[in-house]
Design an enzyme around this catalytic site. Structure first.
Site, PDB file in Angstrom:
ATOM      1  N   TYR A  18       0.913  -1.109   0.142  1.00 49.44           N
ATOM      2  CA  TYR A  18       0.140   0.071  -0.127  1.00 49.44           C
ATOM      3  C   TYR A  18       1.358   1.717  -0.232  1.00 49.44           C
ATOM      4  CZ  TYR A  18      -3.431  -3.344   1.390  1.00 49.44           C
ATOM      5  OH  TYR A  18      -4.306  -4.949   1.313  1.00 49.44           O
ATOM      6  N   ASP A 129      -4.504 -11.317   3.424  1.00 48.59           N
ATOM      7  CA  ASP A 129      -3.274 -11.363   2.066  1.00 48.59           C
ATOM      8  C   ASP A 129      -1.336 -11.794   3.528  1.00 48.59           C
ATOM      9  OD1 ASP A 129      -2.071 -11.135   0.356  1.00 48.59           O
ATOM     10  OD2 ASP A 129      -1.956  -9.254   0.070  1.00 48.59           O
TER      11      ASP A 129
HETATM   12  P1  AMP Z   1       4.042  -3.667   4.092  1.00 42.26           P
HETATM   13  O1  AMP Z   1       3.713  -2.029   3.382  1.00 42.26           O
HETATM   14  O2  AMP Z   1       3.600  -3.216   5.702  1.00 42.26           O
HETATM   15  O3  AMP Z   1       4.158  -4.681   3.956  1.00 42.26           O
HETATM   16  O4  AMP Z   1       5.563  -3.090   4.697  1.00 42.26           O
HETATM   17  C1  AMP Z   1       6.633  -3.136   3.811  1.00 42.26           C
HETATM   18  C2  AMP Z   1       7.800  -3.595   4.436  1.00 42.26           C
HETATM   19  O5  AMP Z   1       8.442  -2.749   5.358  1.00 42.26           O
HETATM   20  C3  AMP Z   1       7.965  -5.128   5.592  1.00 42.26           C
HETATM   21  O6  AMP Z   1       8.070  -5.860   4.644  1.00 42.26           O
HETATM   22  C4  AMP Z   1       8.431  -4.484   6.097  1.00 42.26           C
HETATM   23  O7  AMP Z   1      10.605  -4.944   5.882  1.00 42.26           O
HETATM   24  C5  AMP Z   1       8.879  -2.957   6.914  1.00 42.26           C
HETATM   25  N1  AMP Z   1       8.258  -2.441   7.401  1.00 42.26           N
HETATM   26  C6  AMP Z   1       6.530  -2.847   7.981  1.00 42.26           C
HETATM   27  N2  AMP Z   1       6.357  -2.029   9.254  1.00 42.26           N
HETATM   28  C7  AMP Z   1       6.681  -2.184  10.042  1.00 42.26           C
HETATM   29  C8  AMP Z   1       7.325  -1.750  11.570  1.00 42.26           C
HETATM   30  N3  AMP Z   1       6.605  -1.797  12.155  1.00 42.26           N
HETATM   31  N4  AMP Z   1       9.179  -2.487  11.803  1.00 42.26           N
HETATM   32  C9  AMP Z   1       9.851  -2.599  11.037  1.00 42.26           C
HETATM   33  N5  AMP Z   1       9.230  -3.039   9.345  1.00 42.26           N
HETATM   34  C10 AMP Z   1       8.251  -2.597   9.324  1.00 42.26           C
END
Ligand code: AMP
Length: 305
Positions: A18, A129
């Site tokens: 997203y 997902d």
């Molecule tokens: P997402 O949109 O949640 O899939 O986030 C993309 C990537 O950002 C993830 O695969 C993680 O590597 C990193 N990420 C997302 N949320 C966090 C978080 N709360 N803490 C650390 N890394 C994060």
């Protein structure tokens, strides 16, 4: 509600389905957070009120194995979500530190994920997902689910923010067959695929299109029919011309896994018919978990933190 100016961005940590995720510091409290930006440029009416309502509900979803959503901020045509910060995602760990996946850690991760999913399902929230990219880990042996509820709020797009094709490898067969009635069992299928990947050190079903994903599943589990899955032929994308594959033995690494109780649980999760798939709550009671031990340290690859 807090203001976006209160967060100083330190760097980009990821790009998901997203939007972009930044590491940031809350200058008022000194706390480190993960700041996820979802651009809403296509929304002519501004941020859809349903999205705000749904996401605000997630703030109340508090569980030790679910990434805490601290706040939601609307600024510069974007929706920012302020999350608890963890060290890295499970995909990076699977890619870079295969040796950490001892039977003890696999069991502990699996239990924590089931516990979190069961809690969400109890609160009538599906993930839809689940994949290693949105399971986050720290060095103390915790694994936490991220992005719960977002797929429902924004739908699962075909392409991610970065234009990459959204991975289909963890998607349940009923979704691939076009069901409109999502049930909690879709998350169990994804978890089963992730479970297998921790043991196999490679994805269980790595399809490169929806049909290829379905065929990869059917080639191993057998093509479903009305006998084994009543109602399957009524699903929108079920094709009468599907090849009729017979079930094949599971991969040897799974069949010969040293923890013997694992196989029985795995088979109860990887059931094609969603109504016969075990629930997260019942899976937690499985004998496989009777000797679960806490893991308090995991050596994460330092260059990735
Ligand atoms: P997402 O949109 O949640 O899939 O986030 C993309 C990537 O950002 C993830 O695969 C993680 O590597 C990193 N990420 C997302 N949320 C966090 C978080 N709360 N803490 C650390 N890394 C994060």
């Amino acid at each position: 509600m807090c203001s976006i100016n209160q967060f100083r961005r330190i760097g980009k940590i990821g790009e998901g389905t997203y939007g972009v995720v930044f590491k940031a510091v809350d200058v008022e409290s000194g706390k480190m957070v993960a700041l996820k930006r979802i651009r809403l440029e296509n929304e002519s009416e501004g941020v859809p009120s349903t999205a705000i309502r749904e996401i605000s509900l997630l703030k109340d979803l508090k569980h030790p194995s679910i990434i805490q959503l601290y706040d939601v901020i609307i600024a510069d045509a974007s929706l920012y979500m302020v999350f608890e910060l963890l060290s890295m995602d499970l995909k990076k760990l699977l890619d870079k530190a295969k040796e950490v996946f001892t039977p003890k850690l696999v069991k502990s991760y699996m239990f924590q994920m089931l516990d979190a999913i069961s809690f969400c399902h109890l609160n009538r929230i599906l993930h839809r997902d689940l994949k290693p990219q949105n399971l986050l880990v720290d060095e103390y042996g915790h694994i936490k689910l991220a992005d719960f509820g977002l797929a429902r709020t924004f739908n699962i797009p075909m392409r991610a923010y970065t234009h990459e094709v959204v991975t289909l490898w963890y998607r349940a067969p009923e979704i691939l067959l076009g069901t409109k009635l999502y049930a909690t069992s879709v998350d169990l299928w994804s978890l089963g695929c992730i479970f297998a990947e921790m043991i196999l050190q490679k994805p269980l079903f790595a399809g490169d299109s929806e049909i290829d994903q379905l065929y990869k599943i059917f080639q191993m589990m057998g093509t479903p029919n009305e006998m084994i899955w009543p109602g399957v032929s009524q699903l929108p994308d079920f094709g009468l011309k599907f090849p009729n594959w017979k079930p094949q033995p599971l991969p040897t690494l799974i069949l010969s896994y040293q923890d013997k109780d694992f196989l029985d649980l795995f088979k109860q999760i990887m059931v094609l018919d969603p109504y016969k798939r075990i629930s997260a709550k019942n899976a937690m009671q499985h004998i496989y978990f009777r000797n679960i031990e806490p893991v308090s340290h995991v050596s994460l690859p330092l260059d990735l933190i």
